[in-house]
Each structure stands twice: as structure tokens, then as C-alpha cells.
Design a protein around this motif. Structure first.
Motif, PDB file in Angstrom:
ATOM      1  N   GLN A   1      -2.247  62.328  39.460  1.00  0.00           N
ATOM      2  CA  GLN A   1      -1.282  62.671  40.593  1.00  0.00           C
ATOM      3  C   GLN A   1       0.257  62.064  39.843  1.00  0.00           C
TER       4      GLN A   1
ATOM      5  N   GLU B   1       1.324  63.906  36.748  1.00  0.00           N
ATOM      6  CA  GLU B   1       1.631  65.201  36.968  1.00  0.00           C
ATOM      7  C   GLU B   1       3.041  65.583  37.848  1.00  0.00           C
ATOM      8  N   GLU B   2       3.782  64.589  39.252  1.00  0.00           N
ATOM      9  CA  GLU B   2       5.288  64.562  39.181  1.00  0.00           C
ATOM     10  C   GLU B   2       6.149  63.760  38.831  1.00  0.00           C
TER      11      GLU B   2
ATOM     12  N   ILE C   1       5.848  64.734  35.769  1.00  0.00           N
ATOM     13  CA  ILE C   1       6.478  66.028  34.907  1.00  0.00           C
ATOM     14  C   ILE C   1       7.641  66.668  35.549  1.00  0.00           C
ATOM     15  N   ASP C   2       6.875  66.985  36.792  1.00  0.00           N
ATOM     16  CA  ASP C   2       8.164  68.020  37.431  1.00  0.00           C
ATOM     17  C   ASP C   2       8.805  67.984  37.559  1.00  0.00           C
TER      18      ASP C   2
ATOM     19  N   ARG D   1       0.905  73.042  30.511  1.00  0.00           N
ATOM     20  CA  ARG D   1       1.524  72.053  31.971  1.00  0.00           C
ATOM     21  C   ARG D   1       3.289  72.159  31.296  1.00  0.00           C
ATOM     22  N   ILE D   2       3.933  71.884  29.897  1.00  0.00           N
ATOM     23  CA  ILE D   2       4.884  71.684  30.609  1.00  0.00           C
ATOM     24  C   ILE D   2       6.251  73.085  29.750  1.00  0.00           C
TER      25      ILE D   2
ATOM     26  N   LEU E   1      11.215  68.032  34.365  1.00  0.00           N
ATOM     27  CA  LEU E   1      11.528  69.477  34.170  1.00  0.00           C
ATOM     28  C   LEU E   1      12.759  70.245  34.934  1.00  0.00           C
ATOM     29  N   THR E   2      13.227  69.560  36.039  1.00  0.00           N
ATOM     30  CA  THR E   2      13.962  69.504  36.732  1.00  0.00           C
ATOM     31  C   THR E   2      15.122  70.214  36.149  1.00  0.00           C
TER      32      THR E   2
END
Length: 228
Positions: free
Chosen positions: A142, A145-146, A148-149, A180-181, A152-153
Motif C-alpha cells: 500500500q 502504491e501511495e 506511485i499515485d 498500474r502506472i 503520477l500526479t
């Protein structure tokens, strides 16, 4: 801070900048293919370079170098990192951070304070393979993923990258990562190379044909993917 190494010049590691690389000691992962064992699980054998020595070097190279790459190990483990980056930026350098993405709050904090000009995040593997690839059952997907997100912004210029071994990575793993990306600006696939200072053993590179296949598969999901 005490650092574990200094590479005085790189033309490859900081996009658009002539830079040096400083290496922090210690990591919360034990990736078997990692080529910096001295900085990860043999830190007692690593160099000890005082922060003042690094700052002195940077002052002398002002006007020649443009950026500083901070890598490891995992730099975000060090709470003193922020103060070091502030000093580096006060001299006039840009800063690139290499991270495994396991500490998203610290990553976000440095970015929110305007202290990073570029971030390179390693994505070790498809998420179901993260523990064996990172060499620890304590990895929190998690958190990965955080991070990554957040990247991605586009809040800070970034790249994702994956180091590939024949034993741990398949084309389907790369598809899983690329999905995912999806939409990522830059994704690099780095084939494994034995540096002679590995954390683990029994690793080998993927074939040129498989590497090409992986790259072509990833290109379907990200804006730019290249072999490195």
C-alpha cells in the motif's frame, strides 16, 4: 549525515544535468539483485564520508556541476536528509532523489517543501511478487502504491524503473506494472548486471529478446519506455 560513497561525476543519472552522486547507507529492502551490498547489508564495511566533506566538495564544484543525485540504500530512512538537501540547494544545486517508494509520507513532505527537482522510483515487480523481489516480508505494498499515485500526479518530474532478472521477472509482470502506472511519463527497464557486490546470489539478466518484448509490452501503457 554520514554517507557511504561519492561519485564525483555522472552525465547519465540526472536527466538534463551534469551531476554527482551521493550514497546513503542502510535500506529497508534486501533485493537479492541489488548491486550495493556495502550500503545495504554490509554497512560496517562501507566508506564513511562526513556531510561537511560533501558540502566542501560541492562548493568547490559550483559552476561545473548542476545537480546532486541522492541514492542508497534508501535515502528516505534518514531523518537528517531534509537538512542536507536544504544545504545543497542553498549552494545552488538541483536535487534528484532515488527511492524504493516505501516511505510515501517522507517523499510527499520533501516535494511539498520544494526540495526535490526529480524523483526516480524503483518498482521492484508485480505486487504479488514484491516480498520475494524486495527480499523481505515486511514490505507494505500500500505504501508503494501511495508513492506511485503521488508521482503520477506530476507534482514533481519523475521516472519509474524496474531492474530485471531472469529468475524474478516475466513479461506478464511487466504488463502488470505498466498497467498500474498507466499514463506514466517515463518508465525504464534496467537489465540486471553483476557488479560483484550483490546482496544475494543466483541472479542473471533476461535475454535481449525478452527485454525487447518487455519494453514493447510496457509501451502500450506508458508515454515513454526504454531499455537502460
Amino acid at each position: 549525515m554520514i554517507f557511504g560513497g561519492l561519485q564525483k561525476l555522472t552525465l547519465l543519472d540526472f536527466p538534463g544535468a551534469v551531476a554527482c552522486i551521493v550514497f546513503t547507507r542502510g535500506c529497508n529492502f534486501l533485493c537479492p539483485f541489488c548491486h550495493n551490498a556495502l550500503l545495504v547489508n554490509r554497512t560496517g564495511e562501507a566508506q564513511e564520508i562526513d556531510e561537511e566533506e560533501i558540502i566542501s566538495f560541492l562548493n568547490k564544484r559550483k559552476g561545473v556541476l548542476e545537480g546532486v543525485v541522492i541514492t542508497g540504500g534508501e535515502p528516505l530512512l534518514h531523518h537528517e536528509l531534509e537538512n542536507f538537501i536544504v544545504r545543497v540547494r542553498e549552494i545552488g544545486y538541483k536535487v534528484k532523489l532515488d527511492t524504493n517508494g516505501s516511505l510515501p509520507d517522507r517523499l510527499k513532505d520533501l516535494v511539498s517543501k520544494g526540495l526535490l527537482d526529480y524523483v526516480a522510483m524503483d518498482i521492484k515487480n508485480s505486487f504479488e511478487k514484491y516480498p520475494c523481489t524486495a527480499g523481505t516480508d515486511r514490505v507494505n505494498v500500500q505504501d508503494i502504491e501511495e508513492s506511485i499515485d503521488f508521482l503520477l500526479t506530476g507534482t514533481v518530474p519523475y521516472e519509474f524503473r524496474t531492474t530485471l532478472t531472469a529468475e524474478l521477472h516475466t513479461p506478464q509482470d511487466i504488463v502488470s506494472i505498466a498497467r498500474r502506472i498507466e499514463g506514466a511519463e517515463r518508465y525504464f527497464l534496467q537489465n540486471f548486471k553483476d557488479s560483484g557486490d550483490l546482496v544475494g546470489s543466483g541472479n542473471s539478466p533476461v535475454s535481449d529478446e525478452i527485454l525487447e518484448e518487455m519494453c514493447n509490452l510496457a509501451k502500450k501503457y506508458v508515454k515513454y519506455c526504454e531499455k537502460r
